[in-house]
Design an enzyme around this catalytic site. Structure first.
Site, PDB file in Angstrom:
ATOM      1  N   GLY A  18       0.908   3.864  12.376  1.00 42.01           N
ATOM      2  CA  GLY A  18       0.218   5.025  12.912  1.00 42.01           C
ATOM      3  C   GLY A  18      -1.006   4.577  13.687  1.00 42.01           C
ATOM      4  N   GLU A  82       1.564  12.694   8.692  1.00 41.94           N
ATOM      5  CA  GLU A  82       0.955  11.578   7.988  1.00 41.94           C
ATOM      6  C   GLU A  82       0.986  11.853   6.497  1.00 41.94           C
ATOM      7  OE1 GLU A  82      -2.543   9.823  10.127  1.00 41.94           O
ATOM      8  OE2 GLU A  82      -2.395  11.744  11.182  1.00 41.94           O
ATOM      9  N   ILE A  85       0.873   9.163  -0.154  1.00 39.48           N
ATOM     10  CA  ILE A  85       1.597   9.170  -1.427  1.00 39.48           C
ATOM     11  C   ILE A  85       0.609   8.871  -2.542  1.00 39.48           C
ATOM     12  CG2 ILE A  85       3.482   8.117  -2.736  1.00 39.48           C
ATOM     13  CD1 ILE A  85       4.767   7.411   0.015  1.00 39.48           C
ATOM     14  N   HIS A  87       0.115   7.284  -5.200  1.00 37.74           N
ATOM     15  CA  HIS A  87       0.538   6.122  -5.993  1.00 37.74           C
ATOM     16  C   HIS A  87      -0.014   4.876  -5.310  1.00 37.74           C
ATOM     17  CE1 HIS A  87       3.164   3.618  -8.483  1.00 37.74           C
ATOM     18  NE2 HIS A  87       3.473   2.941  -7.395  1.00 37.74           N
ATOM     19  N   ARG A 107      -3.686  24.248   3.548  1.00 42.23           N
ATOM     20  CA  ARG A 107      -4.699  24.782   4.469  1.00 42.23           C
ATOM     21  C   ARG A 107      -4.353  24.407   5.908  1.00 42.23           C
ATOM     22  NH1 ARG A 107      -7.881  20.702   6.356  1.00 42.23           N
ATOM     23  NH2 ARG A 107      -7.881  18.771   5.149  1.00 42.23           N
ATOM     24  N   LYS A 110      -8.211  21.372  10.769  1.00 44.27           N
ATOM     25  CA  LYS A 110      -9.464  21.799  11.389  1.00 44.27           C
ATOM     26  C   LYS A 110     -10.243  20.588  11.859  1.00 44.27           C
ATOM     27  CE  LYS A 110     -11.857  22.213   6.929  1.00 44.27           C
ATOM     28  NZ  LYS A 110     -12.571  23.112   6.042  1.00 44.27           N
TER      29      LYS A 110
END
Length: 157
Positions: A18, A82, A85, A87, A107, A110
């Site tokens: 990413g 994205e 996880i 863990h 949500r 923002k």
């Protein structure tokens, strides 16, 4: 329990690099899907933060939170999914197969005035996801047939 329109949503694909912000800037590593997986999201799923279950290479299923959208703080020009996880893994898993089941919406996305404010909201999202996923209706989906396999995860468990 009533699911939001478009949920649960199951997605799977290869983990790709990413923007490199999750681990380095935020201290909250994320697994990113290939762009074609993002483009396959149902139109009724608005941008924002979701919670659900995630699995790497048919291993153990873990709780997750996921940001879907353009990350206004970073002014992304490409929509992303994205997944954080919940863990600790012993290594990264670029190139591995990620499966997710998105169950609930926390949500909208923002913009933030500071990195600290963004991190605080992500920590709140994680806490809320932990609580929500303990509910029986959500917990049962951890063992959904989508996640079933005999393969080991990247930690060898």
């Amino acid at each position: 329990m009533t699911f939001k329109k478009g949920l649960p949503h199951f997605a799977a694909g290869t983990v790709v690099k990413g923007f490199g912000r999750g681990s380095k800037e935020l201290g909250i590593p994320t697994a990113n899907f290939e762009p074609h997986v993002v483009k396959e999201l149902p139109v009724e799923l608005e941008t924002g933060v979701y919670f659900g279950w995630a699995q790497i290479d048919n291993g153990e299923v873990h709780k997750m939170v996921m940001s879907v959208g353009w990350n206004p703080y970073y002014k992304n020009i490409e929509k992303s999914m994205e997944t954080h996880i919940l863990h600790k893994f012993s290594s990264d898993f670029y190139g591995c197969h990620l499966k997710v089941c998105m169950l609930g919406y926390l949500r909208p996305e923002k913009d933030y005035s500071s990195l600290d404010a963004l991190i605080a909201d992500i920590q709140n999202d994680i806490s809320e996801a932990e609580k929500q996923l303990e509910q029986p209706a959500y917990a049962t989906l951890k063992s959904h047939e989508f996640f079933r396999s005999d393969s080991k995860n990247i930690d060898g468990n």
